[in-house]
Design a protein around this motif. Structure first.
Motif, PDB file in Angstrom:
ATOM      1  N   GLU A  32       0.844  -1.201   0.000  1.00 50.25           N
ATOM      2  CA  GLU A  32       0.000   0.000   0.000  1.00 50.25           C
ATOM      3  C   GLU A  32       0.876   1.247   0.000  1.00 50.25           C
ATOM      4  O   GLU A  32       1.664   1.454   0.917  1.00 50.25           O
ATOM      5  CB  GLU A  32      -0.904   0.001   1.243  1.00 50.25           C
ATOM      6  CG  GLU A  32      -1.945   1.073   1.257  1.00 50.25           C
ATOM      7  CD  GLU A  32      -3.025   0.882   0.211  1.00 50.25           C
ATOM      8  OE1 GLU A  32      -3.174   1.795  -0.629  1.00 50.25           O
ATOM      9  OE2 GLU A  32      -3.698  -0.159   0.223  1.00 50.25           O
ATOM     10  N   TYR A  34       0.599   4.267   0.953  1.00 46.56           N
ATOM     11  CA  TYR A  34      -0.354   4.956   1.810  1.00 46.56           C
ATOM     12  C   TYR A  34      -0.290   6.473   1.680  1.00 46.56           C
ATOM     13  O   TYR A  34      -1.281   7.172   1.930  1.00 46.56           O
ATOM     14  CB  TYR A  34      -0.140   4.543   3.276  1.00 46.56           C
ATOM     15  CG  TYR A  34       1.241   4.861   3.789  1.00 46.56           C
ATOM     16  CD1 TYR A  34       1.497   6.033   4.475  1.00 46.56           C
ATOM     17  CD2 TYR A  34       2.298   3.985   3.564  1.00 46.56           C
ATOM     18  CE1 TYR A  34       2.767   6.335   4.941  1.00 46.56           C
ATOM     19  CE2 TYR A  34       3.573   4.279   4.019  1.00 46.56           C
ATOM     20  CZ  TYR A  34       3.802   5.448   4.699  1.00 46.56           C
ATOM     21  OH  TYR A  34       5.066   5.749   5.138  1.00 46.56           O
ATOM     22  N   GLU A  36      -0.256   8.149  -0.895  1.00 47.63           N
ATOM     23  CA  GLU A  36      -1.068   8.625  -2.009  1.00 47.63           C
ATOM     24  C   GLU A  36      -2.529   8.838  -1.612  1.00 47.63           C
ATOM     25  O   GLU A  36      -3.311   9.371  -2.405  1.00 47.63           O
ATOM     26  CB  GLU A  36      -0.971   7.641  -3.172  1.00 47.63           C
ATOM     27  CG  GLU A  36       0.438   7.570  -3.766  1.00 47.63           C
ATOM     28  CD  GLU A  36       0.563   6.558  -4.888  1.00 47.63           C
ATOM     29  OE1 GLU A  36      -0.412   5.806  -5.124  1.00 47.63           O
ATOM     30  OE2 GLU A  36       1.632   6.518  -5.528  1.00 47.63           O
ATOM     31  N   GLN A  37      -2.891   8.399  -0.392  1.00 48.18           N
ATOM     32  CA  GLN A  37      -4.228   8.632   0.158  1.00 48.18           C
ATOM     33  C   GLN A  37      -5.333   8.142  -0.784  1.00 48.18           C
ATOM     34  O   GLN A  37      -6.327   8.829  -1.058  1.00 48.18           O
ATOM     35  CB  GLN A  37      -4.418  10.112   0.470  1.00 48.18           C
ATOM     36  CG  GLN A  37      -3.425  10.672   1.491  1.00 48.18           C
ATOM     37  CD  GLN A  37      -3.670  10.142   2.894  1.00 48.18           C
ATOM     38  OE1 GLN A  37      -4.605  10.532   3.579  1.00 48.18           O
ATOM     39  NE2 GLN A  37      -2.819   9.221   3.338  1.00 48.18           N
ATOM     40  N   ASP A  38      -5.157   6.925  -1.284  1.00 45.32           N
ATOM     41  CA  ASP A  38      -6.145   6.292  -2.153  1.00 45.32           C
ATOM     42  C   ASP A  38      -7.485   6.150  -1.429  1.00 45.32           C
ATOM     43  O   ASP A  38      -7.542   5.795  -0.251  1.00 45.32           O
ATOM     44  CB  ASP A  38      -5.618   4.911  -2.562  1.00 45.32           C
ATOM     45  CG  ASP A  38      -6.605   4.125  -3.372  1.00 45.32           C
ATOM     46  OD1 ASP A  38      -6.756   4.412  -4.565  1.00 45.32           O
ATOM     47  OD2 ASP A  38      -7.240   3.213  -2.794  1.00 45.32           O
ATOM     48  N   ASN A  39      -8.573   6.409  -2.143  1.00 45.22           N
ATOM     49  CA  ASN A  39      -9.905   6.392  -1.514  1.00 45.22           C
ATOM     50  C   ASN A  39     -10.248   5.028  -0.936  1.00 45.22           C
ATOM     51  O   ASN A  39     -10.854   4.934   0.137  1.00 45.22           O
ATOM     52  CB  ASN A  39     -10.981   6.831  -2.512  1.00 45.22           C
ATOM     53  CG  ASN A  39     -10.942   8.320  -2.776  1.00 45.22           C
ATOM     54  OD1 ASN A  39     -10.495   9.095  -1.936  1.00 45.22           O
ATOM     55  ND2 ASN A  39     -11.411   8.735  -3.946  1.00 45.22           N
ATOM     56  N   ASP A  40      -9.901   3.962  -1.660  1.00 45.22           N
ATOM     57  CA  ASP A  40     -10.180   2.619  -1.145  1.00 45.22           C
ATOM     58  C   ASP A  40      -9.437   2.378   0.161  1.00 45.22           C
ATOM     59  O   ASP A  40      -9.983   1.795   1.111  1.00 45.22           O
ATOM     60  CB  ASP A  40      -9.776   1.554  -2.164  1.00 45.22           C
ATOM     61  CG  ASP A  40     -10.752   1.467  -3.327  1.00 45.22           C
ATOM     62  OD1 ASP A  40     -11.897   1.944  -3.175  1.00 45.22           O
ATOM     63  OD2 ASP A  40     -10.360   0.936  -4.388  1.00 45.22           O
TER      64      ASP A  40
END
Length: 221
Positions: A32, A34, A36-40
């Motif tokens: 991950e 992390y 990048e603050q992915d929505n999922d």
């Protein structure tokens, strides 16, 4: 399917991975990014931090809480002593490495040498690197002080304190930032913990753009 959302050079992820492996709880590792603050990922943990463990239908975050949960649901082999004094000492040292060591050493060395490049936030700050190297000497001396009186960091039995320390140091060892010649007793401790089956997957980790030194996966370093 049990899953651990992690990053290979996250010491907090590594601490959970060691606990899971020691207790023979199988998980699928999902890398991950992390930052990048992915929505999922944020739906799994709104705090945007790793590790996140999916165990059955449960989603869990915060590495110390995860490790203590694992201790309660899978008490064998134990990573916490039975007596209150022993549990206090383990928790004290877990806090030491998760907080003090991480801030003074890991963030300054790994953060500058690796994560600045990985996250695209610029070039290493030499002041932080020097401060991290200086702090590392203090922490290695403190570990030597403990290990001169004990077989393991918190006592005579392997505990979560050892995994918390090894998680931080193994990340720094990946970038050759640990002077193992400073203390023979600390080097011997790391050799013992590095030889455990639970450590194998950590020694196979690879981070794109960063090759570990030859001694990193060598059990006879």
């Amino acid at each position: 399917m049990n899953r651990l959302y992690h990053f290979p050079l996250s010491p907090f992820s590594r601490k959970v991975r060691l606990s899971l492996a020691e207790k023979r709880i199988e998980v699928e590792l999902i890398e991950e990014r992390y930052w990048e603050q992915d929505n999922d990922f944020l739906r799994r943990n709104p705090a945007g931090q790793i590790p996140v463990l999916r165990l059955g239908n449960k989603l869990m975050s915060e590495s110390a809480a995860i490790c203590e949960y694992l201790e309660e649901v899978q008490p064998s082999p134990p990573l916490m002593p039975r007596d209150a004094d022993g549990r206090f000492e383990v928790r004290r040292l877990v806090g030491w490495f998760d907080d003090k060591f991480h801030v003074e050493c890991t963030q300054k060395l790994l953060g500058e040498r690796v994560f600045r490049k990985v996250m695209g936030t610029g070039y290493p700050d030499s002041t932080n690197v020097k401060a991290g190297s200086k702090a590392m000497r203090f922490h290695l001396d403190y570990m030597a002080h403990l290990l001169e009186k004990r077989r393991w960091l918190a006592g005579n039995e392997l505990s979560l304190a050892d995994f918390a320390a090894a998680a931080q140091l193994s990340c720094l060892d990946y970038i050759s930032d640990v002077d193992w010649n400073r203390s023979e007793v600390v080097k011997d401790w790391y050799a013992k913990i590095k030889s455990r089956p639970a450590f194998r997957s950590l020694l196979a980790d690879q981070v794109s753009g960063f090759r570990p030194p030859s001694h990193y996966a060598n059990l006879d370093f």
